[in-house]
Design a protein around this motif. Sequence first.
Motif, PDB file in Angstrom:
ATOM      1  N   ARG A 240      43.599   1.404 -18.992  1.00 25.42           N
ATOM      2  CA  ARG A 240      43.098   2.580 -18.292  1.00 25.42           C
ATOM      3  C   ARG A 240      41.919   3.178 -19.046  1.00 25.42           C
ATOM      4  O   ARG A 240      41.693   2.890 -20.219  1.00 25.42           O
ATOM      5  N   GLY A 241      41.195   4.021 -18.322  1.00 28.53           N
ATOM      6  CA  GLY A 241      40.107   4.753 -18.943  1.00 28.53           C
ATOM      7  C   GLY A 241      38.982   3.848 -19.407  1.00 28.53           C
ATOM      8  O   GLY A 241      38.591   2.885 -18.733  1.00 28.53           O
ATOM      9  N   ALA A 242      38.469   4.154 -20.597  1.00 27.77           N
ATOM     10  CA  ALA A 242      37.309   3.432 -21.115  1.00 27.77           C
ATOM     11  C   ALA A 242      37.614   1.962 -21.378  1.00 27.77           C
ATOM     12  O   ALA A 242      36.705   1.122 -21.336  1.00 27.77           O
ATOM     13  N   LEU A 243      38.881   1.622 -21.636  1.00 29.35           N
ATOM     14  CA  LEU A 243      39.219   0.223 -21.901  1.00 29.35           C
ATOM     15  C   LEU A 243      38.948  -0.657 -20.681  1.00 29.35           C
ATOM     16  O   LEU A 243      38.667  -1.850 -20.825  1.00 29.35           O
ATOM     17  N   THR A 244      39.035  -0.073 -19.482  1.00 26.12           N
ATOM     18  CA  THR A 244      38.752  -0.855 -18.277  1.00 26.12           C
ATOM     19  C   THR A 244      37.302  -1.320 -18.266  1.00 26.12           C
ATOM     20  O   THR A 244      36.999  -2.436 -17.822  1.00 26.12           O
ATOM     21  N   ALA A 245      36.392  -0.473 -18.726  1.00 26.42           N
ATOM     22  CA  ALA A 245      34.965  -0.807 -18.715  1.00 26.42           C
ATOM     23  C   ALA A 245      34.530  -1.586 -19.943  1.00 26.42           C
ATOM     24  O   ALA A 245      33.371  -2.009 -20.022  1.00 26.42           O
ATOM     25  N   LEU A 246      35.428  -1.799 -20.923  1.00 27.03           N
ATOM     26  CA  LEU A 246      35.026  -2.455 -22.163  1.00 27.03           C
ATOM     27  C   LEU A 246      34.471  -3.863 -21.945  1.00 27.03           C
ATOM     28  O   LEU A 246      33.403  -4.201 -22.484  1.00 27.03           O
ATOM     29  N   PRO A 247      35.137  -4.743 -21.176  1.00 24.42           N
ATOM     30  CA  PRO A 247      34.551  -6.080 -20.961  1.00 24.42           C
ATOM     31  C   PRO A 247      33.168  -6.012 -20.333  1.00 24.42           C
ATOM     32  O   PRO A 247      32.263  -6.758 -20.737  1.00 24.42           O
ATOM     33  N   ALA A 248      32.995  -5.119 -19.348  1.00 24.25           N
ATOM     34  CA  ALA A 248      31.695  -5.009 -18.691  1.00 24.25           C
ATOM     35  C   ALA A 248      30.622  -4.554 -19.674  1.00 24.25           C
ATOM     36  O   ALA A 248      29.496  -5.076 -19.679  1.00 24.25           O
ATOM     37  N   LEU A 249      30.960  -3.583 -20.542  1.00 21.51           N
ATOM     38  CA  LEU A 249      29.978  -3.087 -21.508  1.00 21.51           C
ATOM     39  C   LEU A 249      29.607  -4.166 -22.518  1.00 21.51           C
ATOM     40  O   LEU A 249      28.419  -4.361 -22.834  1.00 21.51           O
TER      41      LEU A 249
END
Length: 728
Positions: A240-249
């Motif tokens: 959840r949260g920022a971890l969801t966007a981590l691969p994309a970043l």
Amino acid sequence: MVKLIAPGTVLTTAVILGLLNAALLLWLALSQPWLGVSLHGDPDTGRAVALSVDPAGPSRALPAGAEILQIAPQRGAPVALRAADLIEEPDMLGSGGAMSGFFARQSALHSALSGGEVEITYATGTGSDPMNLVVTPVPVRPLSDLPIAFWTQLLVALAGLWFGAWVLALRLHDPAAWMLSLAGLGLALAAQAAALYSSRELALSLPVFGTASRINGIGTMTFGIGMVTLFLIYPRRLVRGALTALPALMISAAIIWMEFIQWPRFVPMLQGLVALAMLVLLAALAVQVWVNRRDPRARAMLGWFGLSIALGAGGFVLTVIVPVLIGQPPILAQSTAFLLFLVIYAGLGLGVMRYRLFDLTDWSFRLLFYGLGMGMMLGQDAVLVMVLSLDHAAALAASLALVAIVYLPVRRRMSGWLRRENPPSAEAMFTEITEIAQAEDRDTRIARLCTLLRRRFDPLSVAVLQEARPAAVLEREGEGMVFPAVDDLPAIRLQWAMQGRRLFSSRDLNASRRLAGVIGGAIDQHRTYRDAVNAERGRINRDMHDNIGVLLLSALHSSGVERKNLLIRQTLSDLREIISNPAHESWDLARLLADLRAEIADHLDAAGLALDWQAEAPPGVSLSPRRAHTLRAFLREGVSNLLRHAGAGTAMIRITASGTGAEAALSLLLADDGSGFDPDHIRPGNGFVNLRERVAQCQGSFSVQTDAQGTRLSATLPLSAADRKAQP
């Protein structure tokens, strides 16, 4: 206000964009100088060999099998040809220096071929003397010369884009659908770019090749972002949260670094990054399998869709990426390996069809077929115009005819095969719902409802629930569905739709809600009908008692033949009026009072009683049939009771109109000078009960007062606006 976007609009936009990109890709592929030679680079010997020569091409004098040594432009230095110049995917060269040299040589070769005549130096065998051949490349490559690899990669690109848009069109607010669509967009970018440069005849210009190479890398990693993030949030959210966007970043940062800042120096690292993304994807899949091990719907989804992704994307990595990483040639050509991605979308279609993947239902296939039909028509139209040079109107007409003759019948058969459901017709449903509403007892209604639900959803089991369940709900992610309680009918649990061939979906949930609403409405309508029938029966019963009974009793006790005949004729007239009451017009109050005075005076005179009558009828006042019957029943029933029970000598009747506007009312009084009765010991008969009900139905009041000096019946009848309106 949130603006809603129709699914058809999203899919149509994707189809048009896909076809426009395909047209641009085709234009770029055909806008290259053409020698008419099919070249092959032998990585073991480093030679570039002419596998075949087009007999109608510029190089038709070149012998097949000849080794191409160099190509020299009219002006400038000759460019020696190497096997690496014909590599399908430059990312596989292994180093940034090799890639920089490759693109420099591609630019030089393209410039030579675009500058007019070139001299091709070739050798026909080992140790043979080199020979020269001067040719003039054609500035446009023929459509027929594009290899099958070009078309297969274009097919994969369109499949990724359109299937992703298909799911997104139906689930616009679902993050998982956006991730699948993002992966489809990435695959489309990668496959289209690879189709352009991997199927080139010899060389592309640096702007075209460099841009295509960047797009291929960006598309490949975009596919990775979409798929990895998808399985981090679907079917169960793992982060959840920022971890969801981590691969994309992280992947986006790598893309920017490799494809823009340091291109092409670090582009060979793309192979390793793709393999790493695949490992992360497989790990996310494994975690999803574990956390959803007790969820049958998720297990089913992972079994179809997860396996198809593992086979499709994993197969591409194993046959193309991994061999290059360990220094071996690819097992499959990249253009061929791209076909493995079609396994993903085959799994997507099967998952939607069988297990309602992404909660899509049967109508999603109708939308998909609509998009495919539109794409087929536009594609055919473009081919007919560009290749056969048909007039635009003729090409459009031919495309429409082909779609109608070929595609529509195939689509109908495919739709029937995919749905494999045969719900009852609307006529049959209406008949069964009517039978439920008209059943005489609750058990029969329950049995008929269960039969209807079996026919509609074909579940493995149907169970009547004891607890109150007012709303339709899905249970255990679609294993079961509760049909809600309707009226006095209980809630019913259905298990496994279509005899276990699929799970229940939101489509079934909405169908249950609509069906429950229709059944509830049918039961209410039938109850209203029965109440109306009972009310009408009660009205007829009261009229028979209060009016017909009084007249017949008077006729029975009448001694004169003429009077008896008069009473019987009046009875018949009143009987016709009772039966056809709803069709009667209003009664003029003055005329009605006159008739009633004559009738009652006649009854009282025959019994030897005096009548004290005072009544006023304001001009222009008429009574509705209901109020007219109530007034008549009040006087007739009251006089009948007076004659039979009161022992009186005089009957006093007072009828007055009071109030104006909405307060207008008719006051009725019937009194006698008899002995009265004891209300504690004498129970009023049906006559008083009927009178009270009649007056109440007219929103009036009724009362009975009795003592030793006599009995007084009084009533008040409000006059409606229609009653007060003067007749024409």
